[in-house]
Motif scaffolding. Structure first.
Motif, short mmCIF file in Angstrom:
data_model
loop_
_atom_site.label_atom_id
_atom_site.label_comp_id
_atom_site.label_asym_id
_atom_site.label_seq_id
_atom_site.Cartn_x
_atom_site.Cartn_y
_atom_site.Cartn_z
N TRP A 111 0.70 -1.08 -0.12
CA TRP A 111 -0.07 0.03 0.10
C TRP A 111 0.85 1.17 0.03
CZ3 TRP A 111 -1.57 -3.64 3.92
CH2 TRP A 111 -2.73 -4.51 3.55
N SER A 112 0.51 2.18 -0.63
CA SER A 112 1.33 3.40 -0.72
C SER A 112 1.08 4.35 0.70
CB SER A 112 0.76 4.36 -1.98
OG SER A 112 -0.29 4.52 -1.92
N ALA A 113 -0.13 3.87 1.23
CA ALA A 113 -0.20 4.63 2.49
C ALA A 113 -1.12 3.56 3.32
CB ALA A 113 -1.11 6.01 2.25
N ASP A 114 -0.92 4.06 4.64
CA ASP A 114 -1.65 3.25 5.83
C ASP A 114 -3.12 3.37 5.30
OD1 ASP A 114 -2.73 2.06 7.77
OD2 ASP A 114 -1.37 3.12 9.35
N PRO B 88 -4.94 5.07 8.93
CA PRO B 88 -4.23 5.91 9.89
C PRO B 88 -4.90 6.38 11.08
CG PRO B 88 -5.53 7.10 8.02
CD PRO B 88 -5.68 5.78 7.84
N THR C 239 -3.28 12.01 12.99
CA THR C 239 -2.03 12.04 11.97
C THR C 239 -2.43 13.05 10.83
OG1 THR C 239 -2.85 10.06 10.80
CG2 THR C 239 -1.42 10.00 12.83
N GLN D 170 -2.16 12.40 7.83
CA GLN D 170 -2.71 11.42 6.92
C GLN D 170 -4.33 11.51 7.03
OE1 GLN D 170 -1.48 7.57 6.31
NE2 GLN D 170 -2.81 7.13 4.46
N HIS D 171 -4.66 11.05 8.37
CA HIS D 171 -5.81 10.98 8.72
C HIS D 171 -6.73 12.32 8.58
CE1 HIS D 171 -9.34 10.27 11.51
NE2 HIS D 171 -9.46 9.10 10.86
N SER E 236 -6.23 14.77 6.44
CA SER E 236 -6.28 14.95 5.11
C SER E 236 -7.61 14.17 4.65
CB SER E 236 -5.14 15.09 4.45
OG SER E 236 -4.58 13.64 4.25
N ASN E 237 -7.39 12.63 5.16
CA ASN E 237 -8.40 11.93 4.54
C ASN E 237 -9.99 12.17 4.81
OD1 ASN E 237 -6.26 10.65 3.18
ND2 ASN E 237 -6.39 8.76 4.78
#
Length: 157
Positions: A28-31, A34, A38, A40-41, A43-44
Motif C-alpha cells: 500500500w502506498s499509505a496506511d 491511519p 495524524t 494523513q487522517h 487530510s483523508n
C-alpha cells in the motif's frame, strides 16, 4: 531415506510453484487505517468546503423528553468509536442540564459529519463560521479536554 524424500518433494514443489519475486515497493502506498490526529487522517477526513451544511430533519411536535432520548441515542450510535465515546459521555453528563435552545443546537451539531465534530471538539481543526460561536461546541470542547483525567467508558443505553 526421509531426507531424500524431503529434498525430492522440495524440488517437485519448486518446479510446480515458481518462487515469487519480492518487490521493494510497499503493498500500500499509505496506511489504509491511519490513526486520528495524524496528518494523513486529517487530510483523508476533511469535508470539502463547497458542500452546503446539512439540512436538519423537521420534527414538528416532538416533546422535550423525546428530543433528549433521541439525542442520547444519536450521540451513542455515530459510526466511529471515537465520536461514540466522546458524544455519548457528553450526552450523559450534559443533556440533562440543557434547555430547549441548547438541545436544538446540539441536535443540529449531530447532523454534521462524525470526523468534523470530533476534530472541532478536540481542536484538531477550526470549526466553520456557523459553529464558531456555539456554546454547545464550546462545552463539548471542554468535555473533550478531560482535564479531570476521568476514565471514560461507553454509558449504557
Amino acid at each position: 531415506m526421509s531426507a531424500f524424500l524431503s529434498a525430492r518433494r522440495l524440488a517437485l514443489l519448486a518446479t510446480r510453484c515458481p518462487r515469487r519475486t519480492l518487490s521493494t515497493t510497499p503493498r500500500w502506498s499509505a496506511d489504509p487505517w491511519p490513526l486520528p490526529h495524524t496528518a494523513q487522517h486529517l487530510s483523508n477526513t476533511q469535508t470539502p468546503s463547497d458542500i452546503p451544511p446539512p439540512t436538519p430533519i423537521p420534527r414538528p411536535g416532538e416533546s422535550e423528553e423525546t428530543l433528549r432520548a433521541r439525542l442520547v441515542y444519536q450521540s451513542r450510535k455515530r459510526g466511529t468509536l471515537e465520536s461514540d465515546l466522546l458524544l455519548s459521555t457528553f450526552a450523559r453528563d450534559h443533556l440533562g442540564k440543557m434547555d430547549e435552545t441548547e438541545l436544538k443546537e446540539y441536535d443540529k451539531l449531530l447532523d454534521e459529519p462524525d470526523w468534523d465534530i470530533y476534530y472541532w471538539a478536540t481542536e484538531g481543526r477550526s470549526p466553520p463560521e456557523r459553529w464558531a460561536k456555539s456554546s454547545v461546541l464550546e462545552k463539548l470542547t471542554i468535555h473533550a479536554k478531560n482535564e479531570g483525567k476521568v476514565v471514560r467508558r461507553m454509558p449504557p443505553l
